[in-house]
Design an enzyme around this catalytic site. Sequence first.
Site, PDB file in Angstrom:
ATOM      1  N   SER A  82      10.536 -13.682  -3.929  1.00 41.08           N
ATOM      2  CA  SER A  82      10.573 -12.497  -3.069  1.00 41.08           C
ATOM      3  C   SER A  82      10.820 -12.947  -1.640  1.00 41.08           C
ATOM      4  O   SER A  82      10.510 -14.097  -1.276  1.00 41.08           O
ATOM      5  CB  SER A  82       9.239 -11.740  -3.138  1.00 41.08           C
ATOM      6  OG  SER A  82       9.099 -10.818  -2.075  1.00 41.08           O
ATOM      7  N   TYR A  90       0.286 -10.835  -2.597  1.00 41.70           N
ATOM      8  CA  TYR A  90       1.625 -10.815  -3.197  1.00 41.70           C
ATOM      9  C   TYR A  90       2.492 -11.932  -2.624  1.00 41.70           C
ATOM     10  O   TYR A  90       3.147 -12.666  -3.367  1.00 41.70           O
ATOM     11  CB  TYR A  90       2.274  -9.451  -2.958  1.00 41.70           C
ATOM     12  CG  TYR A  90       3.669  -9.347  -3.530  1.00 41.70           C
ATOM     13  CD1 TYR A  90       3.866  -9.180  -4.900  1.00 41.70           C
ATOM     14  CD2 TYR A  90       4.786  -9.405  -2.700  1.00 41.70           C
ATOM     15  CE1 TYR A  90       5.133  -9.081  -5.427  1.00 41.70           C
ATOM     16  CE2 TYR A  90       6.064  -9.307  -3.224  1.00 41.70           C
ATOM     17  CZ  TYR A  90       6.233  -9.151  -4.587  1.00 41.70           C
ATOM     18  OH  TYR A  90       7.503  -9.057  -5.107  1.00 41.70           O
TER      19      TYR A  90
END
Length: 254
Positions: free
Chosen positions: A138, A151
Amino acid sequence: MFSLKGKSAIVTGGGSGIGKAISVLFAKQGADVHIVELNAAAALQAVNEIKAAGGQAFAYGCDVSRQSDVVEVFHQIGNIDILVNNAGIAHIGRADTTTEAEFTKVFDVNVKGAYNCLYAAIPVMKQKGAGVVLNMASIGALVGLADRFAYSMSKGAVYAMTLSVAKDYMADGIRCNSISPARIHTPFVDGFIAKNYAGQEAEIFEKLSKSQPIGRMGKPEEVASLALYLCSDEAGFVTGNDYPLDGGFIKLNN
């Protein structure tokens, strides 16, 4: 070009969103696609769509955070040419607002889940003397994102694992790369907006879209296209790299 005919590909989290788009495209290009998914019903639905289009696919209900379950499923699959570590969960919170339970859950799925699949797949690839691993990281692994502590931690670990695997198994004919998407328009995004911003859906969707300099969210199919290249024989000289798919977010967001 970009044929996967004769290849056996595992896609974790392949029942929806980016994972489903990858599964559909890989099957279209000739791969036998094995969808490993916590939501077995979603996996089966994706498999049925692939078969209806003339592809080959198989569904497996599995919690990737449980190593014994992953090993058992991968043993059932047998031949593994391609592993796409896509399964993951999101989380919103900072270091002082993220509970231990929340942190552990994100770690177990996003980090341990990827490790468990590597643990099960790499011995098979080593024995064959060839294999491709693609991890879904990501932009959170590369830049600071507000309220994404756990995250971002997990995706930073995925990025680091990509480099480690590429280095350790190069002599075994195994390539490993990762993709770092910015915001991709998936059912998850729509559900997130509906849950947290009831009555403001259109406004929030536009705001989230414009957080990418290109002015929109990415499409799952765009991630799948890059995944296809990286997992194809045409990318045989590509390993140990991360590929931001971010609409200009990292370099142009100023």
